[in-house]
Design an enzyme around this catalytic site. Structure first.
Site, mmCIF file in Angstrom:
data_model
loop_
_atom_site.group_PDB
_atom_site.id
_atom_site.type_symbol
_atom_site.label_atom_id
_atom_site.label_comp_id
_atom_site.label_asym_id
_atom_site.label_seq_id
_atom_site.Cartn_x
_atom_site.Cartn_y
_atom_site.Cartn_z
ATOM 1 N N SER A 25 0.939 -1.122 0.036
ATOM 2 C CA SER A 25 0.054 0.064 -0.028
ATOM 3 C C SER A 25 0.928 1.109 -0.107
ATOM 4 C CB SER A 25 -0.890 0.000 1.185
ATOM 5 O OG SER A 25 -0.208 -0.027 2.505
ATOM 6 N N ASN A 112 -2.248 -2.890 13.187
ATOM 7 C CA ASN A 112 -3.725 -2.565 12.847
ATOM 8 C C ASN A 112 -4.091 -1.289 13.459
ATOM 9 O OD1 ASN A 112 -3.376 -5.139 11.355
ATOM 10 N ND2 ASN A 112 -4.544 -6.439 13.079
ATOM 11 N N THR A 157 -40.341 26.113 -10.169
ATOM 12 C CA THR A 157 -40.662 24.790 -9.627
ATOM 13 C C THR A 157 -40.812 23.928 -11.087
ATOM 14 O OG1 THR A 157 -42.941 25.167 -9.464
ATOM 15 C CG2 THR A 157 -41.714 25.414 -7.329
ATOM 16 N N HIS A 158 -40.421 22.868 -10.925
ATOM 17 C CA HIS A 158 -40.435 21.891 -12.322
ATOM 18 C C HIS A 158 -39.927 22.559 -13.294
ATOM 19 C CE1 HIS A 158 -43.923 19.842 -10.407
ATOM 20 N NE2 HIS A 158 -44.196 21.145 -9.867
ATOM 21 N N SER A 279 -14.643 26.198 -28.313
ATOM 22 C CA SER A 279 -14.934 24.886 -29.016
ATOM 23 C C SER A 279 -13.777 24.821 -29.976
ATOM 24 C CB SER A 279 -16.128 24.799 -29.724
ATOM 25 O OG SER A 279 -16.266 24.139 -30.865
ATOM 26 N N LYS A 285 -18.969 29.445 -29.838
ATOM 27 C CA LYS A 285 -19.081 28.788 -28.392
ATOM 28 C C LYS A 285 -18.184 29.116 -27.280
ATOM 29 C CE LYS A 285 -21.351 25.412 -27.725
ATOM 30 N NZ LYS A 285 -21.147 24.043 -28.138
ATOM 31 N N ASN A 287 -18.090 27.566 -23.401
ATOM 32 C CA ASN A 287 -18.878 26.387 -22.760
ATOM 33 C C ASN A 287 -18.495 26.601 -21.468
ATOM 34 O OD1 ASN A 287 -19.752 25.275 -24.984
ATOM 35 N ND2 ASN A 287 -17.852 24.343 -25.524
ATOM 36 N N GLU A 292 -19.416 21.641 -15.619
ATOM 37 C CA GLU A 292 -19.912 20.463 -16.085
ATOM 38 C C GLU A 292 -18.976 19.383 -15.532
ATOM 39 O OE1 GLU A 292 -20.657 20.142 -20.579
ATOM 40 O OE2 GLU A 292 -20.479 22.120 -20.379
ATOM 41 N N TYR A 319 -9.668 -6.958 12.276
ATOM 42 C CA TYR A 319 -8.883 -6.266 11.191
ATOM 43 C C TYR A 319 -8.931 -7.409 9.941
ATOM 44 C CZ TYR A 319 -5.230 -4.808 7.401
ATOM 45 O OH TYR A 319 -4.838 -4.322 6.730
ATOM 46 N N GLN A 324 -7.253 -2.113 3.823
ATOM 47 C CA GLN A 324 -6.365 -1.370 3.221
ATOM 48 C C GLN A 324 -6.846 -0.499 1.933
ATOM 49 O OE1 GLN A 324 -2.360 -2.769 2.718
ATOM 50 N NE2 GLN A 324 -2.645 -3.044 0.583
ATOM 51 N N LYS A 327 -8.103 3.587 2.112
ATOM 52 C CA LYS A 327 -7.300 5.085 1.898
ATOM 53 C C LYS A 327 -7.551 5.527 0.291
ATOM 54 C CE LYS A 327 -4.039 2.704 3.941
ATOM 55 N NZ LYS A 327 -4.874 1.750 5.140
HETATM 56 N N1 ARG Z 1 -1.164 -1.538 4.844
HETATM 57 C C1 ARG Z 1 -2.130 -2.040 5.816
HETATM 58 C C2 ARG Z 1 -3.452 -1.400 5.851
HETATM 59 O O1 ARG Z 1 -3.392 -0.329 5.231
HETATM 60 C C3 ARG Z 1 -1.677 -1.998 7.241
HETATM 61 C C4 ARG Z 1 -2.025 -2.733 8.192
HETATM 62 C C5 ARG Z 1 -1.471 -4.149 7.775
HETATM 63 N N2 ARG Z 1 -1.823 -5.174 8.858
HETATM 64 C C6 ARG Z 1 -1.782 -6.482 8.580
HETATM 65 N N3 ARG Z 1 -2.422 -7.287 9.836
HETATM 66 N N4 ARG Z 1 -1.433 -6.870 7.502
HETATM 67 O O2 ARG Z 1 -4.457 -1.976 6.085
#
Ligand code: ARG
Length: 460
Positions: A25, A112, A157-158, A279, A285, A287, A292, A319, A324, A327
């Site tokens: 990660s 964790n 409205t509408h 455009s 144009k 735009n 958008e 966990y 993971q 994020k």
């Molecule tokens: N990179 C992991 C995450 O974002 C960290 C935690 C890892 N823990 C584990 N037991 N493998 O969740």
């Protein structure tokens, strides 16, 4: 070469290279490097205070981590893209720098609870600037609303012209939405701002940790109450993404109106050249691409929220590696909303408001028909009869190509004898808007009061 895995003792082989890329990660969690380090510094200081590690080791860890942070900031230290995650990278680097003391940092902790803490601290750091952007947008809306407090436009409205309002009132409707967005963001941050450290992998630890002291050092409001929940809770990612999704709903509705208002069919506003595009083929144009794109990016943020809900819905306690995935989704939601606001705020700030066209549209839409009926009610006619008489007049106007303002008095009187010259004053658009001064209404004086109230709210 892959850095040595934390679990190397238990395993005979290295992780397959491609699988390592899949498992890692670091590509996205390195954004949390600073929070990871600050969390570890607080943890190490507490371990030393509790006598779990020596003061000398505690100090060496803190100094080492401070050095790593400084080197990351200056660019002297690059993050290893092959590391499994930011936690592993920082710990490995620390141990490389200070030796055995570095290996003591993880006492009484698991990745964790560590990753959960980092998530919370990092998202807290994103919420502040986003809140500031929303506040800035509300400030811009207040300024514009004040400027156009008396600009009469048709309310819809509408998407059919309905009753007279003011442009300032319309803008302040959005200010209310963004105020609620700030409230939701604050609320989510308040619930998130507690430390899970001490939850360990899932079952806490036998070390006598002082969890509250760590939370305090990290400016958190308290600690999580259950170790299983502490490591497996990602509600805060979902809550924040939900709050951000609502921000996007509001930005998208506003964008939709801006797109309509820019069209020749409306022409209520003109966007500044700096926030419009042309455009490649049609020379005439101009735009509203920015609006958008903001409308389109709403889908992306809703996708982030959906992803998070789906990732979490089937996970047993505590966990699981699925988490993971939290994020990228929540970071993307923040990044997207930030980008949208960065373009949207100056676009609104610089738009030219074509009050003449708004008024023309207001005059052409029979939006004073309710006021005409109310005039007859004032003369003693029951509302339903007044409504019917006015409907007949509107039909006559449409047939003759006239408006209620230009329809001759004889025509009025032919439909109802109660009409006299006073009707023209009663259906005057400025008056119709100005009289709607019940709390929450569009009258210019209300808009000014609303701007004052909202300004005070965002200042406080
Ligand atoms: N990179 C992991 C995450 O974002 C960290 C935690 C890892 N823990 C584990 N037991 N493998 O969740």
């Amino acid at each position: 070469m892959q850095p040595m895995k934390l679990w190397a003792g238990r395993f005979q082989k290295e992780l397959d290279k491609k699988t390592n890329d899949f498992n890692s990660s670091i590509a996205f969690d390195s954004r949390m490097a600073e929070e990871d380090i600050l969390g570890s510094m607080a943890h190490a200081a507490m371990l030393a205070r509790q006598g779990i590690i020596s003061d000398a080791d505690g100090q060496a860890i803190r100094d080492g981590l401070a050095g790593i942070l400084a080197d990351l900031k200056s660019g002297a230290l690059a993050i290893d893209p092959d590391a499994e995650d930011i936690h592993t990278f920082v710990e490995g680097e620390l141990t490389a720098r200070i030796g055995d003391a570095g290996k003591r940092l993880h006492t009484g902790r698991s990745r964790n609870d560590q990753v959960d803490l980092d998530d919370r601290l990092y998202l807290r750091s994103l919420a502040g600037p986003l809140r500031a952007q929303l506040t800035e947008l509300i400030g811009v809306l207040c300024n514009k609303a004040e400027e156009y407090a008396g600009a009469v436009m048709p309310g819809y409205t509408h998407l059919q012209r309905a009753q007279p309002i003011t442009f300032g009132h319309h803008l302040m409707a959005y200010a209310e939405m963004f105020l609620r967005d700030i409230g939701r963001l604050d609320d989510a941050v308040r619930r998130m701002n507690v430390s899970p450290l001490g939850s360990g992998a899932l079952a806490s630890t036998t070390y006598p940790l002082d969890r509250k002291a760590v939370a305090k050092e990290l400016a958190m409001d308290g600690v999580t109450n259950n170790s299983l929940d502490g490591v497996s809770d990602r509600d805060f990612c979902i809550e924040l993404s939900a709050a951000l999704s609502l921000v996007m709903v509001h930005l998208s509705r506003f964008s939709e109106e801006i797109i309509l208002w820019c069209s020749w069919e409306f022409k209520f506003i003109e966007l500044d050249d700096a926030f419009s595009t042309g455009s490649s083929i049609m020379p005439q144009k101009k735009n509203p691409d920015i609006a958008e794109l903001v409308r389109g990016k709403a889908g992306r943020v809703f996708g982030d929220l959906t992803a998070l809900l789906t990732v979490m819905k089937g996970l047993p306690l505590a966990y699981n590696k699925d988490m993971q995935e939290d994020k990228e989704a929540v970071f993307d939601a923040f990044d997207t909303v930030k980008m949208c606001l960065t373009a949207f705020i100056p676009m609104v700030d610089t738009m030219r408001v074509l009050t003449g066209n708004m008024r023309k549209a207001a005059a052409g839409g029979f939006i004073n028909a309710t006021d005409c009926a109310d005039y007859l009610v004032g003369k003693g006619l029951p509302f339903r009869d007044a409504y019917k008489a006015t409907g007949t007049l509107v039909a006559a106007c449409i047939e003759k190509g006239l408006t209620l303002e230009t329809l001759p008095l004889e025509e009025y009187r032919a439909v109802c004898a109660l009409f006299d010259e006073g009707v023209y004053e009663a259906i005057n658009l400025d008056r119709c808007a100005a009289l709607r001064r019940v709390y929450g209404g569009p009258a210019p004086e209300n808009v000014r009061a609303q701007v004052k109230r909202v300004r005070a709210l965002i200042a406080g």
